[in-house]
Design a protein around this motif. Structure first.
Motif, PDB file in Angstrom:
ATOM      1  N   ALA A  80       3.570  -6.898  -8.745  1.00  0.00           N
ATOM      2  CA  ALA A  80       3.350  -5.483  -8.421  1.00  0.00           C
ATOM      3  C   ALA A  80       2.272  -4.869  -9.291  1.00  0.00           C
ATOM      4  O   ALA A  80       1.497  -4.010  -8.835  1.00  0.00           O
ATOM      5  N   ASP A  81       2.184  -5.311 -10.563  1.00  0.00           N
ATOM      6  CA  ASP A  81       1.213  -4.705 -11.464  1.00  0.00           C
ATOM      7  C   ASP A  81      -0.229  -4.971 -11.039  1.00  0.00           C
ATOM      8  O   ASP A  81      -1.153  -4.264 -11.459  1.00  0.00           O
ATOM      9  N   LYS A  82      -0.425  -5.983 -10.191  1.00  0.00           N
ATOM     10  CA  LYS A  82      -1.774  -6.318  -9.727  1.00  0.00           C
ATOM     11  C   LYS A  82      -2.087  -5.705  -8.356  1.00  0.00           C
ATOM     12  O   LYS A  82      -3.190  -5.875  -7.840  1.00  0.00           O
ATOM     13  N   ARG A  83      -1.104  -5.029  -7.778  1.00  0.00           N
ATOM     14  CA  ARG A  83      -1.288  -4.476  -6.434  1.00  0.00           C
ATOM     15  C   ARG A  83      -2.237  -3.283  -6.487  1.00  0.00           C
ATOM     16  O   ARG A  83      -2.089  -2.388  -7.311  1.00  0.00           O
ATOM     17  N   GLU A  84      -3.175  -3.244  -5.559  1.00  0.00           N
ATOM     18  CA  GLU A  84      -4.204  -2.200  -5.582  1.00  0.00           C
ATOM     19  C   GLU A  84      -3.931  -1.045  -4.629  1.00  0.00           C
ATOM     20  O   GLU A  84      -4.572   0.008  -4.729  1.00  0.00           O
ATOM     21  N   GLY A  85      -3.016  -1.246  -3.688  1.00  0.00           N
ATOM     22  CA  GLY A  85      -2.759  -0.161  -2.751  1.00  0.00           C
ATOM     23  C   GLY A  85      -1.614  -0.485  -1.804  1.00  0.00           C
ATOM     24  O   GLY A  85      -0.882  -1.470  -1.983  1.00  0.00           O
ATOM     25  N   ILE A  86      -1.464   0.355  -0.803  1.00  0.00           N
ATOM     26  CA  ILE A  86      -0.377   0.239   0.182  1.00  0.00           C
ATOM     27  C   ILE A  86      -0.980   0.074   1.569  1.00  0.00           C
ATOM     28  O   ILE A  86      -1.917   0.800   1.940  1.00  0.00           O
ATOM     29  N   PHE A  87      -0.434  -0.871   2.333  1.00  0.00           N
ATOM     30  CA  PHE A  87      -0.899  -1.051   3.706  1.00  0.00           C
ATOM     31  C   PHE A  87       0.001  -0.228   4.626  1.00  0.00           C
ATOM     32  O   PHE A  87       1.217  -0.410   4.653  1.00  0.00           O
ATOM     33  N   MET A  88      -0.618   0.695   5.351  1.00  0.00           N
ATOM     34  CA  MET A  88       0.143   1.605   6.219  1.00  0.00           C
ATOM     35  C   MET A  88      -0.123   1.312   7.685  1.00  0.00           C
ATOM     36  O   MET A  88      -1.239   0.957   8.070  1.00  0.00           O
ATOM     37  N   ILE A  89       0.924   1.485   8.474  1.00  0.00           N
ATOM     38  CA  ILE A  89       0.825   1.373   9.935  1.00  0.00           C
ATOM     39  C   ILE A  89       1.446   2.613  10.556  1.00  0.00           C
ATOM     40  O   ILE A  89       2.557   3.014  10.183  1.00  0.00           O
TER      41      ILE A  89
END
Length: 896
Positions: free
Chosen positions: A382-391
């Motif tokens: 999670a600490d490397k996650r850059e954003g959220i994918f939304m639909i």
């Protein structure tokens, strides 16, 4: 023959629904589902040693049948089921129902009839699970889910929350990535639902997990449900889906979590799925959040007292392993509400646990009509996650009664888009945490980041004033011009290059023909109907022709569905998800039944026939009068796998054509009779005296009676003398008879005597009939008599044709029945694959392309007519209309 899913569902539901009476759906479901469960376990395990369940004498469904109709049937059923529960240590695990409950089932005969009727439903021979013992056979499990869905539909807002729509469950199960795990030595994968309801979410998620060498899921499932009866539904659901080892505990999850570790903390799970009560107003009952011993709110804040959405959310975060994954259904408000919830949301976003969000359509769930979202949590990296994918999937659904329902194409589009992180304008978008936190202050409202594509055309004021078609309107049909760019020049011509104003180059009536006859359009249609479909057809052929007992039908349809989805990616007229929907709808409607039958009985089942018989009354074992099949009187038949229509068209085209010709001839004669009747049924009509009381038909008896009546009015000397001869014969006056014959020379033309020269009674009667026929009808009745005889002749001709139809039909049916018995396995495979499955799908695709082209042509016409008349022209027409109206009123004497 294996039970067909579609038949089982409708059979059970319709029968049970009729017997429900005044019992609330939320309670009646428990009675029905307990019986369905007991029937299945009894059929599957009775008489088996070392089985998963003990089904002993006195504790089986056969004992329920023996109790049917008895005055104490309710008490007997309770004892039988109680014995089964005790022998299997299931006391308290299933819904608490009593079949001897007068408050819910009535008393006396009403209770006896209702309970006996319920038993009779599950006694139906079609519902025999003795032959459905293969591992992975989910027919009964899916039937159980179907029941819960139907009861949820009828239970209303307050009582429908026990069931999560299967379409949503399937999406979550695939989005959390449980299908990607591997079996590891010493590792026991775990799956949990803290608000399990009837267990459907857990089951769908477990179904996605890989299986071990024994065919069992490699995940262990754990559920907690507040209400004991609903927990009982979940336990039965686990068993019926071959997940009987799954745990379900009853209790308030937030106040008293049932799953804790050795140190008093929450047990950690690899996967969690959950659909908790929306905006739970009672979440704080039994808990003091500021002193929560599980420290669920530490570092985040305490949710609002009257809205428990984040209380459930934070419970999931705490119960999730450090690399765990979860899918949670929550109302849209959690994405953007302020105050305490905004504080919690920002704290969660800071940890970057949220991997994705799917906005769902409104009115999907049975407990509420508000729109919801699926929030996907993934702690791993999670600490490397850059954003959220939304639909934003809020616009993809179909109406189903008073609810909305996701289609197969909607489900697959969500899954494929999310898995592949495909950004689609107006549908999906990857949003960075920087954009969310810095630019939008932690607001996750989906429409803020994904704007729905607006396909409506704005009105062009200049074109309304001056005329002409603006280029923007024409460009809105890009789908058509992309297939055939030259079509634009064929249909439109540019009159004003500066302002890009166009006019029609052809008549509006020619548009549809020009589009359909365009070479590139025809080529693309051939590509999609022919090449793309044929390529997919060839890819899946071996799979569909090698179905066996080991196949997993759900994996099969998943595989061939993905293949058709990918194959039609290049299609320009049809959307590949529409094509996918055709396949999945056909699968749900019919194809899956075929596959389950082949799985259970082999392709040889294609040679089997199912008969429909007339019904007869007889007494059952309890002395009740019931309707049963009269096997001596077959009404019709149909192939178990291959329809009669396929057999008839493939092998008996000539005979079928002959039969159709006869049927058409009969129909033509019927219409001619109707026409004759209608023309002469008026007050002075020639056939009016033969009509029935309603005046809408002419019965044969009426027709013959009226003809006989008119014939009685015929007169001739021959008729009179033959009648006299019959009377004289009766009194034996042969001398007078001889005198009469000599006196009328016309009688020589009739055969009146026997071979020995004596007068014969039958000869005289036949002669009289001929004489009547030859006699002249009085002119006053002549036209009516002629019309009646013409109608009679036509009716006789139709009777003869109908007789020929019946005889030909019988002979034809015998040919078809004989052919079923002669079919080889290779023939059956050919008929199933080419003439049934593929033929249906090819027709669907062809029809859909035709519809697309019709819609595109209609849009072109609409655009062309939109600016057909300028404002000044319309104003001039209004002026002219006013003048005409004023003139007409003045002629009528009005003035002002």
């Amino acid at each position: 023959m294996a039970v067909k899913k579609s038949e089982l569902y409708s059979l059970l539901w319709e029968a049970c629904n009729k017997l429900r009476g005044g019992v609330e759906p939320s309670r009646y479901k428990d009675y029905v589902l307990v019986l369905l469960f007991f029937k299945y376990v009894s059929d599957r395990y009775k008489g088996q040693r070392f089985a998963e369940f003990t089904v002993s004498e006195g504790a089986s469904f056969d004992d329920l049948i023996a109790a049917k109709g008895k005055s104490d049937v309710g008490e007997r059923v309770d004892k039988i089921i109680q014995k089964f529960l005790e022998e299997n240590r299931l006391q308290g695990s299933l819904p608490d129902v009593s079949f001897n409950n007068p408050d819910e089932l009535g008393s006396g005969k009403e209770l006896v009839d209702k309970v006996s009727g319920l038993i009779a439903i599950f006694q139906n021979p079609a519902i025999d699970f003795k032959n459905n013992r293969a591992s992975g056979d989910d027919i009964i499990g899916d039937a159980y889910e179907y029941f819960m869905m139907k009861f949820a539909q009828e239970s209303g807002k307050s009582k429908g929350q026990f069931y999560t729509p299967s379409e949503v469950s399937r999406i979550i199960a695939r989005l959390i990535g449980i299908g990607d795990i591997k079996q590891e030595m010493g590792k026991k994968w775990t799956l949990h639902d803290p608000a399990a309801g009837s267990g459907s979410l857990l089951i769908r998620a477990a179904d996605e997990a890989p299986t071990d060498e024994n065919g069992d899921s490699i995940v262990t499932i754990f559920g907690q449900e507040k209400y004991p009866d609903t927990a009982g539904l979940a336990k039965m659901n686990f068993i019926l889906h071959n997940k009987g080892t799954g745990e379900i505990k009853s209790g308030n999850t937030l106040a008293n979590p049932a799953y804790t570790d050795d140190f008093g903390g929450l047990k950690k799970f690899d996967f969690i799925v959950m659909n908790p009560p929306f905006s739970d107003k009672d979440w704080i009952d039994g808990i003091k959040p500021s002193e929560d011993k599980y420290k669920r709110f530490d570092g985040y804040g305490i949710p609002p007292e009257k809205s428990g959405d984040y209380a459930w959310f934070l419970h999931v975060l705490k119960a999730l392993e450090s690399n765990g994954k979860a899918g949670i259904i929550l109302p849209h408000g959690v994405l953007f509400r302020g105050n305490a919830e905004a504080t919690i949301r920002k704290a969660v976003l800071d940890k970057r646990y949220i991997k994705g969000i799917v906005g769902l359509p409104a009115n999907l769930f049975y407990g509420t009509g508000i729109p919801a979202s699926i929030i996907i949590i993934d702690k791993e990296n999670a600490d490397k996650r850059e954003g959220i994918f939304m639909i934003d999937a809020s616009h993809g659904f179909m109406k189903d009664g008073n609810k909305n329902r996701l289609r197969e194409q909607d489900i697959e589009k969500i899954v494929q888009t999310f898995v592949n992180k495909e950004e689609i304008e107006g549908y999906s978008h990857f949003i960075t945490y920087k954009e969310i936190l810095k630019e939008n202050d932690g607001n996750l409202n989906v429409p803020r980041y994904i704007q729905k594509s607006d396909d409506t055309l704005p009105q062009n004021i200049t074109s309304h004033l001056k005329g002409g078609i603006p280029e923007a309107d024409i460009d809105s049909i890009e789908r058509l011009w992309k297939v055939s760019p030259q079509l634009k020049q064929k249909i439109f011509k540019c009159n004003d290059g500066k302002d890009s104003i166009y006019t029609l180059a052809i008549s509006p009536n020619e548009i549809e023909t020009v589009i359909s006859e365009d070479e590139k359009i025809k080529s693309e249609k051939e590509n999609e109907c022919g090449e793309l479909f044929s390529a997919w057809r060839n890819e899946i052929k071996d799979m569909m022709l090698n179905i066996n007992a080991d196949i997993n039908p759900k994996e099969l349809i998943r595989n061939i569905g993905l293949q058709i989805l990918h194959r039609f990616e290049s299609a320009q007229l049809l959307d590949n998800y529409d094509v996918y929907d055709f396949l999945l709808n056909y699968w749900n409607e019919s194809m899956q039944d075929d596959v389950y039958i082949i799985k259970a009985s082999g392709y040889e089942a294609g040679g089997e026939v199912e008969y429909v018989y007339a019904q007869k009354k007889q007494k059952d074992e309890s002395g009740e009068t019931v309707s049963v099949d009269d096997t001596t009187k077959m009404k019709s038949f149909e192939g178990a796998l291959i329809s009669r229509e396929v057999i008839e068209n493939e092998y008996f085209e000539k005979e079928l054509l002959a039969l159709k010709d006869l049927i058409e001839k009969s129909a033509l004669l019927e219409s001619e009779l109707d026409e004759m009747r209608e023309e002469e049924s008026g007050e002075d009509g020639l056939l009016v005296n033969a009509l029935n009381e309603k005046g809408d038909s002419i019965p044969k008896a009426n027709l013959n009676k009226q003809i006989k009546e008119l014939e009685s009015r015929k007169t001739s000397s021959v008729m009179s003398d033959i009648t006299k001869l019959i009377e004289l014969l009766d009194v034996g006056d042969t001398d007078e008879m001889e005198k009469t014959v000599k006196a009328n020379s016309e009688l020589k033309g009739y055969e009146l005597r026997n071979k020995n020269g004596s007068f014969g009674k039958s000869k005289l009667k036949a002669a009289l009939k001929d004489a009547i026929h030859n006699a002249v009808m009085p002119e006053v009745y002549a036209d009516e008599y002629k019309a009646l005889l013409a109608f009679q002749a036509k009716m006789t001709e139709k009777e003869e044709v109908d007789k020929a139809v019946k005889e030909t039909q019988k002979a034809f049916e015998e040919l078809v029945l004989e052919k079923y018995g002669e079919l080889s396995v290779d023939e059956i495979k050919y008929l199933l694959f080419d003439k049934k499955w593929m033929a249906k799908l090819e027709d669907d695709i062809t029809d859909a392309i035709d519809q697309v082209l019709n819609d595109l042509a209609s849009r072109v016409v609409l655009i062309a007519k939109r600016y057909e008349h300028t404002l000044s022209e319309l104003e001039e027409k209004v002026v002219q209309s006013k003048v005409r109206v004023k003139s007409a009123l003045e002629r009528m004497g009005y003035s002002w």
